[in-house]
Write a protein that holds these residues in place. Structure first.
Motif, PDB file in Angstrom:
ATOM      1  N   ARG A 164       0.842  -1.191  -0.025  1.00 23.52           N
ATOM      2  CA  ARG A 164       0.113  -0.078  -0.075  1.00 23.52           C
ATOM      3  C   ARG A 164       1.001   1.296  -0.031  1.00 23.52           C
ATOM      4  O   ARG A 164       0.474   2.233  -0.784  1.00 23.52           O
ATOM      5  N   GLN A 211       0.591   3.485  -3.396  1.00 23.96           N
ATOM      6  CA  GLN A 211      -0.350   4.700  -3.101  1.00 23.96           C
ATOM      7  C   GLN A 211      -0.002   5.789  -2.264  1.00 23.96           C
ATOM      8  O   GLN A 211      -0.645   6.700  -1.896  1.00 23.96           O
ATOM      9  N   SER A 252      -1.771   6.159   2.502  1.00 23.07           N
ATOM     10  CA  SER A 252      -2.381   4.845   2.429  1.00 23.07           C
ATOM     11  C   SER A 252      -1.698   4.043   3.361  1.00 23.07           C
ATOM     12  O   SER A 252      -2.386   3.144   4.065  1.00 23.07           O
ATOM     13  N   ILE A 264      -7.969   8.584  -3.885  1.00 23.38           N
ATOM     14  CA  ILE A 264      -7.676   7.322  -3.092  1.00 23.38           C
ATOM     15  C   ILE A 264      -8.949   7.532  -2.056  1.00 23.38           C
ATOM     16  O   ILE A 264      -9.044   8.359  -1.487  1.00 23.38           O
ATOM     17  N   TYR A 275      -9.399   6.689   1.102  1.00 21.52           N
ATOM     18  CA  TYR A 275      -8.752   6.434   2.357  1.00 21.52           C
ATOM     19  C   TYR A 275      -9.545   5.514   3.352  1.00 21.52           C
ATOM     20  O   TYR A 275      -9.005   4.830   4.091  1.00 21.52           O
ATOM     21  N   ASP A 330       1.296  -0.971  -9.088  1.00 22.68           N
ATOM     22  CA  ASP A 330      -0.132  -1.282  -8.662  1.00 22.68           C
ATOM     23  C   ASP A 330      -0.234  -2.867  -8.948  1.00 22.68           C
ATOM     24  O   ASP A 330      -0.817  -3.690  -8.062  1.00 22.68           O
TER      25      ASP A 330
END
Length: 211
Positions: free
Chosen positions: A31, A35, A39, A110, A112, A192
């Motif tokens: 993560r 991100q 994140s 994103i 969260y 990703d």
């Protein structure tokens, strides 16, 4: 005190266990790298929240159900595996570089809240964590206090606290290294994909975990 024995040894053992790489470590690193810091931090806090829930379950004796019931163990195990596979597939289906660039400027955000909840579910749906608390904590509790939830809570909170500090360090460290890399959308896309693959591997590993 409070029915706890060898507390110093417990703290040392807990820290060493926290430092041992595992599924939670890979999840947080994935993560954070993919991100960013926020994140990663929320994933770490989600993992810690899940661990806290397991601690409460152990204190209340609910973890014994997982230890004695193969059906309950398998239900939780496969639910966790499916969830990790779902997260992995979602990341593998990340949009192409060009589409991502356009969305980044306009609407790409994103979620969260979802990141935090994913961290919780990833940990809660791992029955091995529940069994760990059930097997590890009692070793540092006076048998005369075996039916008292206080020593379970104190030891559990101590373990969760040291684990949270380590997980936060991991998230900051990984995000700091990857900030410049993630500005390149093509590299971010591959990150990703890598993270998604890690989640899928973790899901498959959990699915084949034995009680």
């Amino acid at each position: 005190m409070f029915g706890i024995i060898n507390f110093e040894a417990f703290v040392l053992a807990g820290i060493l266990l926290n430092l041992t790489p595992g599924a939670d470590t890979m999840y947080i690193l994935g993560r954070s790298i993919s991100q960013g810091k926020k994140s990663g931090v929320l994933s770490a806090l989600g993992i810690s929240t899940g661990a806290l829930i397991h601690c409460l379950f152990a204190a209340l004796g609910l973890s014994i159900l997982l230890a004695k019931s193969a059906i309950a163990f398998n239900i939780i195990k496969y639910a966790g595996a499916i969830y990790l596979l779902y997260l992995g597939i979602q990341l593998l289906r990340s949009k192409s570089q060009n589409n991502l660039e356009i969305e980044e400027r306009k609407t790409y955000r994103i979620n969260y809240r979802k990141v935090y909840l994913s961290g919780i579910l990833t940990n809660v749906l791992n029955p091995k964590v529940a069994l760990f608390f059930l097997a590890f904590l009692p070793q540092f509790i006076n048998p005369d206090f075996a039916e008292n939830y206080t020593p379970f809570l104190i030891l559990g909170l101590t373990f969760v606290t040291t684990g949270t500090l380590w997980c936060l360090f991991l998230s900051f460290f990984a995000a700091k290294l990857s900030n410049s890399i993630r500005r390149n959308y093509k590299i971010k896309l591959w990150l990703d994909k890598f993270t998604g693959s890690v989640f899928i591997i973790l899901g498959i590993k959990l699915a084949f975990t034995k009680q």
